[in-house]
Design a protein around this motif. Structure first.
Motif, PDB file in Angstrom:
ATOM      1  N   GLN A  46      13.984   6.696  -0.743  1.00  0.00           N
ATOM      2  CA  GLN A  46      13.789   6.588  -2.184  1.00  0.00           C
ATOM      3  C   GLN A  46      14.403   5.307  -2.746  1.00  0.00           C
ATOM      4  O   GLN A  46      13.905   4.750  -3.728  1.00  0.00           O
ATOM      5  CB  GLN A  46      14.379   7.814  -2.886  1.00  0.00           C
ATOM      6  CG  GLN A  46      13.584   9.091  -2.664  1.00  0.00           C
ATOM      7  CD  GLN A  46      12.117   8.922  -3.052  1.00  0.00           C
ATOM      8  OE1 GLN A  46      11.799   8.436  -4.144  1.00  0.00           O
ATOM      9  NE2 GLN A  46      11.222   9.313  -2.154  1.00  0.00           N
ATOM     10  N   GLN A  47      15.469   4.837  -2.114  1.00  0.00           N
ATOM     11  CA  GLN A  47      16.080   3.576  -2.542  1.00  0.00           C
ATOM     12  C   GLN A  47      15.087   2.429  -2.377  1.00  0.00           C
ATOM     13  O   GLN A  47      14.923   1.591  -3.272  1.00  0.00           O
ATOM     14  CB  GLN A  47      17.333   3.300  -1.708  1.00  0.00           C
ATOM     15  CG  GLN A  47      18.048   2.006  -2.036  1.00  0.00           C
ATOM     16  CD  GLN A  47      18.921   2.106  -3.262  1.00  0.00           C
ATOM     17  OE1 GLN A  47      19.205   3.201  -3.739  1.00  0.00           O
ATOM     18  NE2 GLN A  47      19.334   0.968  -3.790  1.00  0.00           N
ATOM     19  N   LEU A  48      14.403   2.397  -1.230  1.00  0.00           N
ATOM     20  CA  LEU A  48      13.417   1.344  -0.990  1.00  0.00           C
ATOM     21  C   LEU A  48      12.224   1.490  -1.927  1.00  0.00           C
ATOM     22  O   LEU A  48      11.736   0.497  -2.483  1.00  0.00           O
ATOM     23  CB  LEU A  48      12.960   1.381   0.470  1.00  0.00           C
ATOM     24  CG  LEU A  48      11.923   0.333   0.887  1.00  0.00           C
ATOM     25  CD1 LEU A  48      12.407  -1.074   0.567  1.00  0.00           C
ATOM     26  CD2 LEU A  48      11.605   0.456   2.374  1.00  0.00           C
ATOM     27  N   VAL A  49      11.758   2.706  -2.113  1.00  0.00           N
ATOM     28  CA  VAL A  49      10.640   2.944  -3.037  1.00  0.00           C
ATOM     29  C   VAL A  49      10.991   2.446  -4.437  1.00  0.00           C
ATOM     30  O   VAL A  49      10.185   1.799  -5.113  1.00  0.00           O
ATOM     31  CB  VAL A  49      10.280   4.447  -3.078  1.00  0.00           C
ATOM     32  CG1 VAL A  49       9.282   4.727  -4.204  1.00  0.00           C
ATOM     33  CG2 VAL A  49       9.697   4.893  -1.739  1.00  0.00           C
ATOM     34  N   GLY A  50      12.218   2.722  -4.869  1.00  0.00           N
ATOM     35  CA  GLY A  50      12.642   2.299  -6.195  1.00  0.00           C
ATOM     36  C   GLY A  50      12.691   0.790  -6.356  1.00  0.00           C
ATOM     37  O   GLY A  50      12.391   0.256  -7.428  1.00  0.00           O
ATOM     38  N   LEU A  51      13.054   0.086  -5.283  1.00  0.00           N
ATOM     39  CA  LEU A  51      13.115  -1.373  -5.346  1.00  0.00           C
ATOM     40  C   LEU A  51      11.730  -2.010  -5.383  1.00  0.00           C
ATOM     41  O   LEU A  51      11.582  -3.167  -5.793  1.00  0.00           O
ATOM     42  CB  LEU A  51      13.881  -1.914  -4.131  1.00  0.00           C
ATOM     43  CG  LEU A  51      15.395  -1.707  -4.143  1.00  0.00           C
ATOM     44  CD1 LEU A  51      15.979  -2.007  -2.764  1.00  0.00           C
ATOM     45  CD2 LEU A  51      16.051  -2.609  -5.192  1.00  0.00           C
ATOM     46  N   LEU A  52      10.726  -1.257  -4.949  1.00  0.00           N
ATOM     47  CA  LEU A  52       9.371  -1.805  -4.841  1.00  0.00           C
ATOM     48  C   LEU A  52       8.438  -1.256  -5.917  1.00  0.00           C
ATOM     49  O   LEU A  52       7.240  -1.084  -5.680  1.00  0.00           O
ATOM     50  CB  LEU A  52       8.806  -1.510  -3.445  1.00  0.00           C
ATOM     51  CG  LEU A  52       9.601  -2.136  -2.290  1.00  0.00           C
ATOM     52  CD1 LEU A  52       9.032  -1.688  -0.952  1.00  0.00           C
ATOM     53  CD2 LEU A  52       9.590  -3.655  -2.389  1.00  0.00           C
ATOM     54  N   LYS A  53       8.970  -1.012  -7.084  1.00  0.00           N
ATOM     55  CA  LYS A  53       8.157  -0.464  -8.174  1.00  0.00           C
ATOM     56  C   LYS A  53       7.019  -1.404  -8.575  1.00  0.00           C
ATOM     57  O   LYS A  53       5.963  -0.965  -9.023  1.00  0.00           O
ATOM     58  CB  LYS A  53       9.040  -0.174  -9.383  1.00  0.00           C
ATOM     59  CG  LYS A  53       9.947   1.035  -9.200  1.00  0.00           C
ATOM     60  CD  LYS A  53      10.783   1.287 -10.443  1.00  0.00           C
ATOM     61  CE  LYS A  53      11.662   2.524 -10.260  1.00  0.00           C
ATOM     62  NZ  LYS A  53      12.515   2.775 -11.449  1.00  0.00           N
ATOM     63  N   LYS A  54       7.240  -2.706  -8.410  1.00  0.00           N
ATOM     64  CA  LYS A  54       6.197  -3.670  -8.778  1.00  0.00           C
ATOM     65  C   LYS A  54       5.106  -3.759  -7.722  1.00  0.00           C
ATOM     66  O   LYS A  54       4.096  -4.449  -7.921  1.00  0.00           O
ATOM     67  CB  LYS A  54       6.814  -5.048  -9.014  1.00  0.00           C
ATOM     68  CG  LYS A  54       7.727  -5.085 -10.233  1.00  0.00           C
ATOM     69  CD  LYS A  54       8.222  -6.498 -10.502  1.00  0.00           C
ATOM     70  CE  LYS A  54       9.080  -6.533 -11.758  1.00  0.00           C
ATOM     71  NZ  LYS A  54       9.581  -7.906 -12.047  1.00  0.00           N
ATOM     72  N   SER A 104       0.828  -1.208   0.000  1.00  0.00           N
ATOM     73  CA  SER A 104       0.000   0.000   0.000  1.00  0.00           C
ATOM     74  C   SER A 104       0.862   1.258   0.000  1.00  0.00           C
ATOM     75  O   SER A 104       0.608   2.200  -0.745  1.00  0.00           O
ATOM     76  CB  SER A 104      -0.927  -0.004   1.222  1.00  0.00           C
ATOM     77  OG  SER A 104      -1.594   1.233   1.357  1.00  0.00           O
ATOM     78  N   SER A 105       1.903   1.272   0.858  1.00  0.00           N
ATOM     79  CA  SER A 105       2.759   2.456   0.944  1.00  0.00           C
ATOM     80  C   SER A 105       4.121   2.083   1.524  1.00  0.00           C
ATOM     81  O   SER A 105       4.308   1.000   2.081  1.00  0.00           O
ATOM     82  CB  SER A 105       2.105   3.546   1.804  1.00  0.00           C
ATOM     83  OG  SER A 105       1.925   3.090   3.141  1.00  0.00           O
ATOM     84  N   VAL A 106       5.061   3.023   1.381  1.00  0.00           N
ATOM     85  CA  VAL A 106       6.422   2.851   1.901  1.00  0.00           C
ATOM     86  C   VAL A 106       6.744   4.094   2.727  1.00  0.00           C
ATOM     87  O   VAL A 106       7.197   5.104   2.196  1.00  0.00           O
ATOM     88  CB  VAL A 106       7.442   2.683   0.757  1.00  0.00           C
ATOM     89  CG1 VAL A 106       8.842   2.439   1.323  1.00  0.00           C
ATOM     90  CG2 VAL A 106       7.031   1.544  -0.174  1.00  0.00           C
ATOM     91  N   PRO A 107       6.516   4.060   4.044  1.00  0.00           N
ATOM     92  CA  PRO A 107       6.665   5.265   4.865  1.00  0.00           C
ATOM     93  C   PRO A 107       8.099   5.720   5.106  1.00  0.00           C
ATOM     94  O   PRO A 107       8.350   6.901   5.305  1.00  0.00           O
ATOM     95  CB  PRO A 107       5.983   4.890   6.180  1.00  0.00           C
ATOM     96  CG  PRO A 107       6.044   3.403   6.226  1.00  0.00           C
ATOM     97  CD  PRO A 107       5.946   2.937   4.809  1.00  0.00           C
ATOM     98  N   ASP A 108       9.053   4.772   5.115  1.00  0.00           N
ATOM     99  CA  ASP A 108      10.452   5.157   5.321  1.00  0.00           C
ATOM    100  C   ASP A 108      11.370   4.092   4.737  1.00  0.00           C
ATOM    101  O   ASP A 108      10.917   3.233   3.971  1.00  0.00           O
ATOM    102  CB  ASP A 108      10.755   5.423   6.801  1.00  0.00           C
ATOM    103  CG  ASP A 108      10.421   4.238   7.695  1.00  0.00           C
ATOM    104  OD1 ASP A 108      10.568   3.086   7.237  1.00  0.00           O
ATOM    105  OD2 ASP A 108      10.029   4.442   8.856  1.00  0.00           O
ATOM    106  N   GLY A 109      12.638   4.128   5.117  1.00  0.00           N
ATOM    107  CA  GLY A 109      13.614   3.261   4.475  1.00  0.00           C
ATOM    108  C   GLY A 109      13.697   1.841   4.975  1.00  0.00           C
ATOM    109  O   GLY A 109      14.473   1.041   4.441  1.00  0.00           O
ATOM    110  N   ASP A 110      12.916   1.464   5.995  1.00  0.00           N
ATOM    111  CA  ASP A 110      12.974   0.089   6.501  1.00  0.00           C
ATOM    112  C   ASP A 110      11.600  -0.480   6.841  1.00  0.00           C
ATOM    113  O   ASP A 110      11.495  -1.491   7.538  1.00  0.00           O
ATOM    114  CB  ASP A 110      13.882   0.004   7.737  1.00  0.00           C
ATOM    115  CG  ASP A 110      13.508   1.021   8.806  1.00  0.00           C
ATOM    116  OD1 ASP A 110      12.313   1.340   8.950  1.00  0.00           O
ATOM    117  OD2 ASP A 110      14.417   1.517   9.498  1.00  0.00           O
ATOM    118  N   THR A 111      10.549   0.161   6.353  1.00  0.00           N
ATOM    119  CA  THR A 111       9.185  -0.248   6.693  1.00  0.00           C
ATOM    120  C   THR A 111       8.292  -0.188   5.462  1.00  0.00           C
ATOM    121  O   THR A 111       8.424   0.715   4.635  1.00  0.00           O
ATOM    122  CB  THR A 111       8.595   0.671   7.777  1.00  0.00           C
ATOM    123  OG1 THR A 111       9.496   0.740   8.890  1.00  0.00           O
ATOM    124  CG2 THR A 111       7.251   0.153   8.268  1.00  0.00           C
TER     125      THR A 111
END
Length: 228
Positions: free
Chosen positions: A85-93, A43-50
């Motif tokens: 942003q690194q985590l967001v980029g990894l979770l594009k799918k 649903s969402s990516v609030p920060d770099g480890d969650t």
């Protein structure tokens, strides 16, 4: 005239049986390891480890920590937005794989789990290897996971990948850093715990890099990690 087949010796037959059995057991183990992984939408990516799953379940990536993104007037930690942003980029799918049966919960009620990308890569290891997160171990952290993440972290630090490219240039606070071998956390002089570590557990570090190379992580009880 048919030739008689040569008899197979007992040791040779036994060796073949052992090989077949081992192959079968390995295949079963692989199937079992994969069987518990289920696909979840994000649903969402609030920060770099969650991450937050569809339906609202909050999942914290087990074994790592990332610089905190500031909220409610609080400043962000150094490199926090890039790590996010690194985590967001990894979770594009917008999908991940999780074995919820092997998960647990932290004191905030969040699910602690090993999260995998659709290509079966361990997400926490990918983040640590890219210099966007660090090892954050607890007493119940599996040894295999700890060793995997620490090895990835040391490689990233040595190669100055991600945030490690900049960490070496940060100012060291007066008194350096004190680590606690028992908790695997390190502190600065502004932390009360800096002065309360048992002499049997205390270890001194001159730089942030040394602290992380030893597998320790900055304490969350006070602002050890530099702010943005």
């Amino acid at each position: 005239m048919h030739k008689k087949a040569l008899p197979v010796s007992v040791p040779a037959a036994y060796a073949v049986m052992r090989l077949c059995l081992c192959t079968f057991l390995l295949a079963c183990f692989a199937c079992t390891a994969e069987a518990g992984l289920l696909r979840y939408d994000i649903s969402s990516v609030p920060d770099g480890d969650t991450i937050v799953l569809a339906g609202g379940t909050v999942v914290r990536l087990r074994g790592i920590d990332a610089p905190e993104v500031g909220r409610n007037g609080h400043a962000s930690g150094f490199y926090a937005h890039r790590a996010h942003q690194q985590l967001v980029g990894l979770l594009k799918k917008r999908q991940v794989l999780i074995d919820m049966e092997k998960s647990s919960r932290d004191r905030y009620g969040r699910v602690l789990a090993d999260v995998y990308l659709p290509d079966r890569r361990l997400l926490s290891e990918v983040l640590v290897a890219s210099g966007a997160a660090w090892l954050y171990q607890h007493a119940d952290t599996p040894v295999g996971l700890r060793d995997t993440l620490l090895a990835a972290q040391r490689r990233a630090i040595t190669a100055k990948t991600g945030m490690w490219r900049y960490v070496a240039g940060l100012d060291t606070p007066q008194g350096g850093y004190r680590g606690n071998r028992r908790s695997m956390r390190f502190f600065t002089q502004k932390c009360e715990a800096y002065y309360k570590i048992s002499y049997r557990n205390v270890v001194h570090f001159d730089t942030l890099t040394e602290s992380f190379m030893a597998g320790m992580a900055p304490a969350r009880s006070c602002d050890v990690w530099p702010l943005q």
